[in-house]
Design a protein around this motif. Sequence first.
Motif, PDB file in Angstrom:
ATOM      1  N   THR A   1       0.618  -1.127  -0.057  1.00 52.11           N
ATOM      2  CA  THR A   1      -0.286   0.167   0.214  1.00 52.11           C
ATOM      3  C   THR A   1       0.816   0.937  -0.403  1.00 52.11           C
ATOM      4  N   ALA A   2       2.039   1.349   0.574  1.00 51.00           N
ATOM      5  CA  ALA A   2       2.640   2.326   0.501  1.00 51.00           C
ATOM      6  C   ALA A   2       3.458   2.603  -0.300  1.00 51.00           C
ATOM      7  N   LEU A   3       4.245   1.521  -1.227  1.00 49.90           N
ATOM      8  CA  LEU A   3       4.780   1.709  -2.808  1.00 49.90           C
ATOM      9  C   LEU A   3       4.061   2.295  -3.682  1.00 49.90           C
ATOM     10  N   GLY A   4       2.112   1.330  -3.611  1.00 51.54           N
ATOM     11  CA  GLY A   4       1.296   2.167  -4.610  1.00 51.54           C
ATOM     12  C   GLY A   4       1.099   3.371  -4.202  1.00 51.54           C
ATOM     13  N   ARG A   5       0.873   4.391  -2.922  1.00 54.95           N
ATOM     14  CA  ARG A   5       0.924   4.865  -2.443  1.00 54.95           C
ATOM     15  C   ARG A   5       1.410   6.219  -3.099  1.00 54.95           C
ATOM     16  N   MET A   6       3.304   5.827  -3.523  1.00 54.09           N
ATOM     17  CA  MET A   6       4.384   6.852  -3.916  1.00 54.09           C
ATOM     18  C   MET A   6       4.070   7.343  -4.926  1.00 54.09           C
ATOM     19  N   THR A   7       4.453   8.795  -5.210  1.00 51.30           N
ATOM     20  CA  THR A   7       4.132   9.571  -6.469  1.00 51.30           C
ATOM     21  C   THR A   7       4.803   9.337  -7.496  1.00 51.30           C
ATOM     22  N   GLY A   8       6.246   9.441  -6.973  1.00 53.16           N
ATOM     23  CA  GLY A   8       6.728   9.870  -7.795  1.00 53.16           C
ATOM     24  C   GLY A   8       7.887   8.470  -8.490  1.00 53.16           C
ATOM     25  N   ALA A   9       7.329   7.319  -8.220  1.00 50.92           N
ATOM     26  CA  ALA A   9       7.640   5.942  -8.873  1.00 50.92           C
ATOM     27  C   ALA A   9       6.415   5.186  -8.700  1.00 50.92           C
ATOM     28  N   ASP A  10       6.963   4.475  -9.785  1.00 50.43           N
ATOM     29  CA  ASP A  10       5.367   3.093  -9.854  1.00 50.43           C
ATOM     30  C   ASP A  10       6.621   1.645  -9.422  1.00 50.43           C
ATOM     31  N   THR A  11       5.887   0.894  -9.144  1.00 50.54           N
ATOM     32  CA  THR A  11       6.436  -0.528  -8.663  1.00 50.54           C
ATOM     33  C   THR A  11       6.037  -1.248  -9.782  1.00 50.54           C
ATOM     34  N   VAL A  12       7.661  -2.390 -10.202  1.00 45.96           N
ATOM     35  CA  VAL A  12       6.783  -3.449 -11.121  1.00 45.96           C
ATOM     36  C   VAL A  12       7.014  -5.114  -9.760  1.00 45.96           C
ATOM     37  N   ALA A  13       6.513  -5.447  -9.334  1.00 51.97           N
ATOM     38  CA  ALA A  13       6.567  -6.458  -7.421  1.00 51.97           C
ATOM     39  C   ALA A  13       7.294  -7.771  -8.790  1.00 51.97           C
ATOM     40  N   ASP A  14       8.628  -9.129  -8.970  1.00 51.98           N
ATOM     41  CA  ASP A  14       8.339  -9.787  -9.094  1.00 51.98           C
ATOM     42  C   ASP A  14       7.773 -10.635  -8.013  1.00 51.98           C
ATOM     43  N   CYS A  15       6.859 -11.365  -8.216  1.00 52.12           N
ATOM     44  CA  CYS A  15       6.166 -12.539  -7.097  1.00 52.12           C
ATOM     45  C   CYS A  15       5.752 -13.881  -6.415  1.00 52.12           C
ATOM     46  N   GLY A  16       7.042 -14.788  -8.439  1.00 49.12           N
ATOM     47  CA  GLY A  16       7.267 -15.436  -8.843  1.00 49.12           C
ATOM     48  C   GLY A  16       6.289 -16.305  -8.721  1.00 49.12           C
ATOM     49  N   ARG A  17       5.748 -17.553  -8.169  1.00 48.27           N
ATOM     50  CA  ARG A  17       5.120 -18.366  -8.925  1.00 48.27           C
ATOM     51  C   ARG A  17       3.702 -18.732  -7.903  1.00 48.27           C
ATOM     52  N   PHE A  18       2.931 -18.428  -8.669  1.00 46.11           N
ATOM     53  CA  PHE A  18       1.382 -18.013  -7.368  1.00 46.11           C
ATOM     54  C   PHE A  18       1.295 -19.253  -6.790  1.00 46.11           C
ATOM     55  N   ALA A  19       1.267 -19.148  -5.631  1.00 45.46           N
ATOM     56  CA  ALA A  19       0.254 -20.448  -4.012  1.00 45.46           C
ATOM     57  C   ALA A  19      -0.040 -19.644  -2.970  1.00 45.46           C
ATOM     58  N   VAL A  20      -1.481 -20.335  -3.819  1.00 39.50           N
ATOM     59  CA  VAL A  20      -2.317 -19.458  -2.201  1.00 39.50           C
ATOM     60  C   VAL A  20      -2.183 -18.968  -1.279  1.00 39.50           C
ATOM     61  N   LEU A  21      -1.076 -20.253  -0.665  1.00 32.63           N
ATOM     62  CA  LEU A  21      -0.579 -20.415   0.484  1.00 32.63           C
ATOM     63  C   LEU A  21       0.336 -19.431   0.748  1.00 32.63           C
ATOM     64  N   ASP A  22       1.157 -18.948  -0.316  1.00 33.78           N
ATOM     65  CA  ASP A  22       2.624 -18.196  -0.203  1.00 33.78           C
ATOM     66  C   ASP A  22       2.795 -17.504   0.276  1.00 33.78           C
ATOM     67  N   GLY A  23       2.235 -16.486   1.141  1.00 35.70           N
ATOM     68  CA  GLY A  23       2.254 -15.002   1.798  1.00 35.70           C
ATOM     69  C   GLY A  23       2.061 -14.337   1.158  1.00 35.70           C
ATOM     70  N   VAL A  24       2.466 -14.139   0.012  1.00 42.02           N
ATOM     71  CA  VAL A  24       1.959 -12.680  -0.835  1.00 42.02           C
ATOM     72  C   VAL A  24       0.972 -12.524  -1.539  1.00 42.02           C
ATOM     73  N   THR A  25      -0.039 -13.304  -1.742  1.00 37.72           N
ATOM     74  CA  THR A  25      -0.726 -12.698  -1.854  1.00 37.72           C
ATOM     75  C   THR A  25      -1.571 -11.719  -1.386  1.00 37.72           C
ATOM     76  N   PRO A  26      -1.464 -10.902   0.139  1.00 31.61           N
ATOM     77  CA  PRO A  26      -1.791  -9.745   0.266  1.00 31.61           C
ATOM     78  C   PRO A  26      -0.894  -8.901  -0.823  1.00 31.61           C
ATOM     79  N   LEU A  27       0.064  -8.614  -1.327  1.00 32.83           N
ATOM     80  CA  LEU A  27       0.535  -8.213  -1.604  1.00 32.83           C
ATOM     81  C   LEU A  27      -0.596  -8.303  -3.140  1.00 32.83           C
ATOM     82  N   LEU A  28      -0.709  -8.965  -4.034  1.00 37.75           N
ATOM     83  CA  LEU A  28      -1.689  -9.180  -4.931  1.00 37.75           C
ATOM     84  C   LEU A  28      -2.585  -8.147  -5.369  1.00 37.75           C
ATOM     85  N   ARG A  29      -3.122  -8.178  -3.944  1.00 35.50           N
ATOM     86  CA  ARG A  29      -4.282  -8.019  -3.934  1.00 35.50           C
ATOM     87  C   ARG A  29      -4.724  -6.377  -3.645  1.00 35.50           C
ATOM     88  N   VAL A  30      -3.494  -5.825  -3.672  1.00 37.84           N
ATOM     89  CA  VAL A  30      -3.759  -4.328  -3.902  1.00 37.84           C
ATOM     90  C   VAL A  30      -3.204  -3.402  -5.163  1.00 37.84           C
TER      91      VAL A  30
END
Length: 248
Positions: free
Chosen positions: A106-135
């Motif tokens: 959320t903090a990265l998404g709110r940055m006004t000066g730069a965008d973020t491209v996140a490499d989230c690796g292989r998707f797995a529901v229980l991997d812990g990164v899903t909250p990032l994908l949701r935003v």
Amino acid sequence: MLIGMVSAKGSPGVTTSALAVASRWPRRVLVLEADPFGGDVRAGLGGGEWPSSAGLADAVVDLRSTGMDEALRRRVHRPASHAPPVLAGLGCVGQAPSVAWTQLATALGRMTGADTVADCGRFAVLDGVTPLLRVCDVVVLVVGSGLRAVRAASRVAPLLHDELGAEPGDVRVTLLVVGPDEPYSSPEIAAGCGLSLLGELPRDRRTADVWSDGTPPARGFDRSPLQRGAGRIATKLVRAGTAGSGAA
Ligand SMILES: Nc1ncnc2c1ncn2[C@@H]1O[C@H](COP(=O)(O)OP(=O)(O)OP(=O)(O)O)[C@@H](O)[C@H]1O
Ligand SMILES: [Mg+2]
């Protein structure tokens, strides 16, 4: 703007694609390495010469006592002039659930000066990164064009929709085909996965090695098929992310 890139089983190329696309980003951009199976860039693009204090784990600690801008100033590293700035990923498998991804994203998404491209690796529901994908403003499923890859992606696509609360046809979730027509075409793959098609990146071994393994760029790197394709994808993503977030 926050863009998440994930892959399915049988489709290598998410790290290479994220770095290539970010290297052609038309605005300021940061690559966040959020692969729950551990980061690749220190040993890959960085050739093992990444500053030990630069990376996500230390940034997360910094964020307890300072703001995002300061944490990024300390922990982001740009390994070469042809490369985008990167917040290198976690060292160990299993650390991902301990990161407060939603707050970070959320903090990265709110940055006004730069965008973020996140490499989230292989998707797995229980991997812990899903909250990032949701935003994320846009989530890109990276897929190859062989039968195994397409089958795996077609199974992941509905899970991705469910996790993101997206309806079928939601353009926030989109497909990037790496090495199309081997043998399936991109429109066939998109139809099979029930996703909109963002575009394609060509197979280009020489240029891919620059991103995945830190090989020095050869003459003509900027005009290589992968870099040109990455430029087209970057432009489309900025457009899609801007439309999705309602930003001007
Ligand atoms: N467009 C491409 N053309 C040719 N080779 C590619 C392309 N994209 C990736 N590769 C190659 O495929 C291999 C795997 O790429 P990469 O590390 O990006 O995959 P990944 O999905 O991030 O893998 P991992 O699951 O290990 O994180 C590397 O050798 C890379 O050079
Ligand atoms: Mg990777």
